[in-house]
Design a protein around this motif. Structure first.
Motif, short mmCIF file in Angstrom:
data_model
loop_
_atom_site.label_atom_id
_atom_site.label_comp_id
_atom_site.label_asym_id
_atom_site.label_seq_id
_atom_site.Cartn_x
_atom_site.Cartn_y
_atom_site.Cartn_z
N TRP A 169 0.82 -1.21 0.00
CA TRP A 169 0.00 0.00 0.00
C TRP A 169 0.86 1.26 0.00
O TRP A 169 1.67 1.48 0.90
N ASN A 170 0.70 2.06 -1.06
CA ASN A 170 1.46 3.30 -1.22
C ASN A 170 2.97 3.09 -1.14
O ASN A 170 3.71 3.98 -0.75
N HIS A 171 3.41 1.88 -1.50
CA HIS A 171 4.84 1.57 -1.49
C HIS A 171 5.31 1.16 -2.88
O HIS A 171 6.09 1.89 -3.51
N ALA A 216 4.87 3.89 4.95
CA ALA A 216 3.86 4.47 4.07
C ALA A 216 2.54 4.68 4.81
O ALA A 216 1.80 5.63 4.51
N TRP A 217 2.22 3.82 5.77
CA TRP A 217 1.00 4.00 6.54
C TRP A 217 1.08 5.27 7.37
O TRP A 217 0.12 6.04 7.45
N GLU A 236 3.06 7.86 6.81
CA GLU A 236 3.13 9.03 5.93
C GLU A 236 1.76 9.45 5.40
O GLU A 236 1.51 10.63 5.17
N HIS A 237 0.86 8.48 5.22
CA HIS A 237 -0.46 8.77 4.66
C HIS A 237 -1.57 8.65 5.70
O HIS A 237 -2.75 8.56 5.35
N ASP A 238 -1.18 8.66 6.98
CA ASP A 238 -2.15 8.67 8.09
C ASP A 238 -3.10 7.48 8.07
O ASP A 238 -4.28 7.60 8.44
N ARG A 239 -2.61 6.33 7.62
CA ARG A 239 -3.42 5.12 7.71
C ARG A 239 -3.30 4.56 9.12
O ARG A 239 -2.18 4.32 9.60
#
Length: 210
Positions: free
Chosen positions: A71-73, A102-103, A105-108
């Motif tokens: 995810w987002n990586h 990435a979690w 960085e994207h507030d997951r």
């Protein structure tokens, strides 16, 4: 059946009970840690559906989705993250609590978590049957299916917008050479039919190649 370039259609398809597939996989069961089973197939093959049915047969099991690692990586360049933070700890019989950069960085919210004391951990996702992960995986399933049918499933699931078509094109640009190189269908412990004309109860049965 339209298959991935270089993939040979499996033969000797037969209906078998999901419980019998689990028993076949658990022949490789180690002592002191969970059995680590990779479940691979192209997008729309039915990986998540199959894994959920397998998980119900083995109540003391959990699922790790490689989509969460990616995810987002990156589409496929996540092997190191998976091995170091998920597979290696499980191989030692430990627990997993892994929050990817990435979690954050994207507030997951949340993290990938796997408890100790399980019988099986299913690692599901396109690209999990790869040479890099082989030392950490005990058994594996490749889901073989007709690519036209799988593409129809993806459209039904994800839509057919211009943005989605761009995403699919970018994905295929990496998926095709990756699978051609790794050839996961040659390495799998069990090959399952993702599309089949054989009559079976999908809740308790599956079609496998002999």
């Amino acid at each position: 059946m339209r298959l991935h370039p270089g993939e040979t259609e499996a033969a000797g398809w037969r209906v078998t009970r999901l419980a019998d597939v689990v028993r076949r996989l658990r022949v490789e069961a180690p002592d002191g840690r969970p059995l680590l089973v990779a479940v691979d197939g192209r997008g729309g093959a039915g990986k998540s559906t199959l894994v959920e049915r397998l998980r119900r047969i083995v109540p003391r099991s959990e699922v790790v989705h490689t989509d969460d690692i990616a995810w987002n990586h990156a589409y496929f360049d996540w092997g190191d993250l998976l091995v170091e933070n998920v597979l290696a700890p499980l191989h030692r019989g430990g627990t997993v609590t892994f929050r990817l950069a990435a979690w954050a960085e994207h507030d997951r919210p949340g993290a990938i978590q796997v408890a100790s004391g399980l019988d099986v951990v299913w690692i599901e996702g396109t690209g999990i049957i790869r040479e890099q992960c082989a030392p950490w995986i005990d058994a594996s399933i490749w889901i073989q299916g007709d690519l036209d049918e799988q593409e129809r499933r993806l459209v039904a699931r994800d839509g057919d917008s211009a943005e989605q078509r761009r995403h699919v094109a970018a994905w295929l640009a990496e998926e095709l050479p990756f699978l051609s190189r790794e050839q996961p269908w040659r390495k799998a412990t069990v090959v399952v039919a993702g599309t089949t004309i054989l009559d079976h109860d999908p809740e308790s049965e599956v079609v496998v190649a002999v």
